[in-house]
Design a protein around this motif. Structure first.
Motif, PDB file in Angstrom:
ATOM      1  N   ARG A  13     116.576 168.280  16.748  1.00  0.00           N
ATOM      2  CA  ARG A  13     116.028 168.276  15.385  1.00  0.00           C
ATOM      3  C   ARG A  13     116.347 166.961  14.659  1.00  0.00           C
ATOM      4  N   PHE A  14     117.483 166.357  14.946  1.00  0.00           N
ATOM      5  CA  PHE A  14     117.923 165.174  14.216  1.00  0.00           C
ATOM      6  C   PHE A  14     117.721 163.888  15.025  1.00  0.00           C
ATOM      7  N   ALA A  72     114.552 177.533  17.013  1.00  0.00           N
ATOM      8  CA  ALA A  72     115.205 178.262  18.100  1.00  0.00           C
ATOM      9  C   ALA A  72     116.699 178.403  17.845  1.00  0.00           C
ATOM     10  N   VAL A  73     117.342 177.337  17.396  1.00  0.00           N
ATOM     11  CA  VAL A  73     118.779 177.376  17.112  1.00  0.00           C
ATOM     12  C   VAL A  73     119.074 178.340  15.974  1.00  0.00           C
ATOM     13  N   GLY A  97     122.370 182.622  26.164  1.00  0.00           N
ATOM     14  CA  GLY A  97     121.765 181.352  26.535  1.00  0.00           C
ATOM     15  C   GLY A  97     120.300 181.510  26.890  1.00  0.00           C
ATOM     16  N   LEU A  98     119.972 182.583  27.605  1.00  0.00           N
ATOM     17  CA  LEU A  98     118.581 182.846  27.932  1.00  0.00           C
ATOM     18  C   LEU A  98     117.782 183.146  26.668  1.00  0.00           C
ATOM     19  N   THR A  99     118.409 183.780  25.688  1.00  0.00           N
ATOM     20  CA  THR A  99     117.760 184.023  24.395  1.00  0.00           C
ATOM     21  C   THR A  99     117.422 182.706  23.708  1.00  0.00           C
ATOM     22  N   ALA A 142     124.293 172.757  21.411  1.00  0.00           N
ATOM     23  CA  ALA A 142     124.449 171.450  20.760  1.00  0.00           C
ATOM     24  C   ALA A 142     123.302 170.514  21.124  1.00  0.00           C
ATOM     25  N   LEU A 143     122.875 170.548  22.384  1.00  0.00           N
ATOM     26  CA  LEU A 143     121.788 169.676  22.824  1.00  0.00           C
ATOM     27  C   LEU A 143     120.487 170.016  22.109  1.00  0.00           C
TER      28      LEU A 143
END
Length: 541
Positions: free
Chosen positions: A528-529, A145-146, A188-190, A522-523
């Motif tokens: 992922r990590f 997503a990111v 943000g919605l994307t 960032a959240l």
């Protein structure tokens, strides 16, 4: 052992995809990308978009173990984008058919394919970025997503930007989930949409426990449910305008196609003016004190509207004391040349005399449609912009508040300026409503005008401001500060009329900008990590 080094047991869907050849997988990616277009207006089939993104994640799973995995992921993303953007932007070819003598389908089809292929590079880059930190467990979902969000953000900003068909637009504007744009904006919605749409891919992770496979989709369902609930509550508390506190506005369209408007006749401007005056109604019978005509309402064949006193007198007689906001083409003599502008004008009628009050010159111009990049080089090939005005238009300054008599100050967005978030002034310069004038007749009779309309409505949600939209060949309507239609919409001729809805206080997005978007990004990236221990056939990750 880290999860990224743990081969994922193959599910049936993964085995089937792995058995396909490279070009078969690319063909599947193209078809799935085309399917994703059904998530956008006028269809708004959000679940179909979710299915398409899920399959894209599975396709990327299939290349994760390859030696050339970055290049393979790039190819999968490119063909997904090609299918998505070709079917989503097919209407671009219609603009070339307006002036078939100069352009025609021989140019429109390759131009559309070229545009789609160029924009598909962003989807390709996003998938390649996702593959850098790909995992065999559910943590690949937030990173996917990111990564795609980053590529879509770049697509909306680089080289002037073209944020058309952003994933966040699969939520119907004005409905509960779309209200999240007032907090995080369309980007943000994307990001949230991509996260939610990718979670069903975890169901296909064979070898994991049922809890691990279904937990992501349960969390996604909870996120959508909470977003829907918050949005529904926001709509339940929507402001209702008191009678008589806001002026009534009418948005009109001549009903002419683009080719009909530009018929070469010595009286063509007068003929088109008559169509608009009929749609505007007689002054003595009109409830509206403000009338809005679309972008470039009057063709510029024999003269420029503002420079012809007889024409302005006719507008004054037809409008009476009403205020007219109209799109038009104007020119201005500079020191070394004559500059042309795609403009909007506020014309104040006093006792039947039309007076030019203020003008706004379009800031964001359409490349090749309104100007030719590198004109000094391209002009040698005898290529002209679709507008057929010399080298094209000059850009104006960014939008500012315009004074509209007997109404709150307004900001005007011309054509595709309405697809760019953040163009409306904020803070002390914040207007009381948005005027959107556009010429969607260029888009033909397909999905293009509806896509444009849906995106424009999101600007109302983001800013908490009502919008009056006049679209030639498109959807004209009065929209409230929540992105909802408050009057009957119409397309191709006629009018829509309503009282201007009330403006809200500054939305969270308008007040804080993209700060919350940055925190959200960032959240989700951190997921992922995030280390976690999972049981997987005796191996601990």
């Amino acid at each position: 052992m880290t999860a990224s080094n743990t081969p994922a047991p193959s599910s049936r869907i993964h085995e089937w995809l792995a058995a396909r050849s490279t070009w078969q997988r690319r063909g599947i990616a193209t078809a799935v990308g085309a399917l994703a277009t059904l998530g956008h207006a006028p269809f708004q089939l959000t679940l179909v978009f979710v299915a398409a993104i899920t399959i894209l994640v599975w396709l990327l799973d299939g290349v994760a173990e390859r030696k050339n995995k970055l290049w393979s992921a790039f190819g999968v993303g490119f063909f997904f984008g090609l299918g998505h953007l070709t079917t989503g932007l097919y209407w671009v070819a219609s603009a070339f058919n307006v002036d078939s003598g100069a352009w025609g389908p021989i140019w429109g089809i390759p131009a559309t394919l070229g545009l789609a292929a160029g924009l598909s590079l962003f989807w390709a880059a996003g998938c390649a970025l996702a593959m850098i930190f790909w995992t065999s467990d559910a943590r690949r979902i937030p990173w996917f997503a990111v990564s795609i969000f980053a590529s879509e953000w770049l697509r909306g900003h680089l080289f002037g930007g073209f944020p058309w068909l952003l994933p966040g637009y699969v939520w119907t504007p004005g409905e509960p989930v779309s209200q999240l744009a007032s907090i995080f904006g369309i980007y943000g919605l994307t990001l949230l949409t991509l996260l939610v749409a990718a979670t069903p891919a975890a169901i296909g992770d064979a070898g994991r426990s049922a809890g691990l496979r279904f937990a992501p989709i349960i969390v996604a369902a909870l996120l959508v449910g909470m977003g829907w609930g918050w949005g529904a509550q926001r709509l339940d508390h929507a402001l209702v305008e008191l009678p008589g506190t806001q002026p009534i506005v009418r948005v009109t369209d001549s009903g002419l196609s683009q080719s009909e408007k530009w018929v070469a006749r010595p009286d063509q401007e007068w003929r088109v003016l008559q169509r608009y005056l009929e749609a505007s109604g007689p002054p003595e019978q009109s409830r509206a004190s403000i009338v809005i005509w679309p972008e470039g309402a009057i063709p510029t064949l024999n003269f420029f509207m503002l420079e012809n006193p007889d024409f302005m007198d006719a507008i004054g007689r037809g409008m009476g004391d009403r205020v007219l906001i109209t799109g038009l083409t104007r020119r201005e003599a500079l020191v070394d040349r004559v500059a042309f502008y795609n403009s909007a004008a506020v014309i104040d009628g006093v006792s039947g005399v039309a007076r030019l009050s203020q003008t706004y010159d379009k800031n964001r111009l359409v490349p090749f449609g309104e100007f030719i990049p590198l004109w000094s080089v391209v002009s040698r090939f005898n290529i002209a912009p679709l507008q057929r005005i010399g080298a094209g238009f000059d850009p104006g300054a960014p939008p500012t508040r315009l004074v509209v008599p007997e109404a709150p100050p307004a900001v005007v967005l011309i054509c595709y300026e309405a697809i760019f978030p953040g163009m409306v002034p904020r803070g002390a310069d914040r207007p009381g409503w948005i005027v959107s004038v556009t010429n969607d007749a260029w888009f033909g009779g397909g999905s293009g005008p509806y896509q444009h309309y849906a995106m424009a409505r999101y600007r109302a949600i983001e800013e908490g401001l009502p919008m009056a939209r006049a679209a030639a060949g498109g959807v004209s309507a009065i929209i409230d500060s929540y992105g909802r239609e408050v009057s009957g919409t119409m397309r191709r001729g006629g009018f829509a009329e309503a009282q201007i809805p009330p403006a809200l206080v500054e939305t969270t997005l308008a007040h804080w900008g993209n700060i919350l978007l940055g925190l959200l990004l960032a959240l989700i990236a951190a997921l992922r990590f995030f280390p976690r221990r999972i049981e997987n056939k005796g191996l601990r990750a």
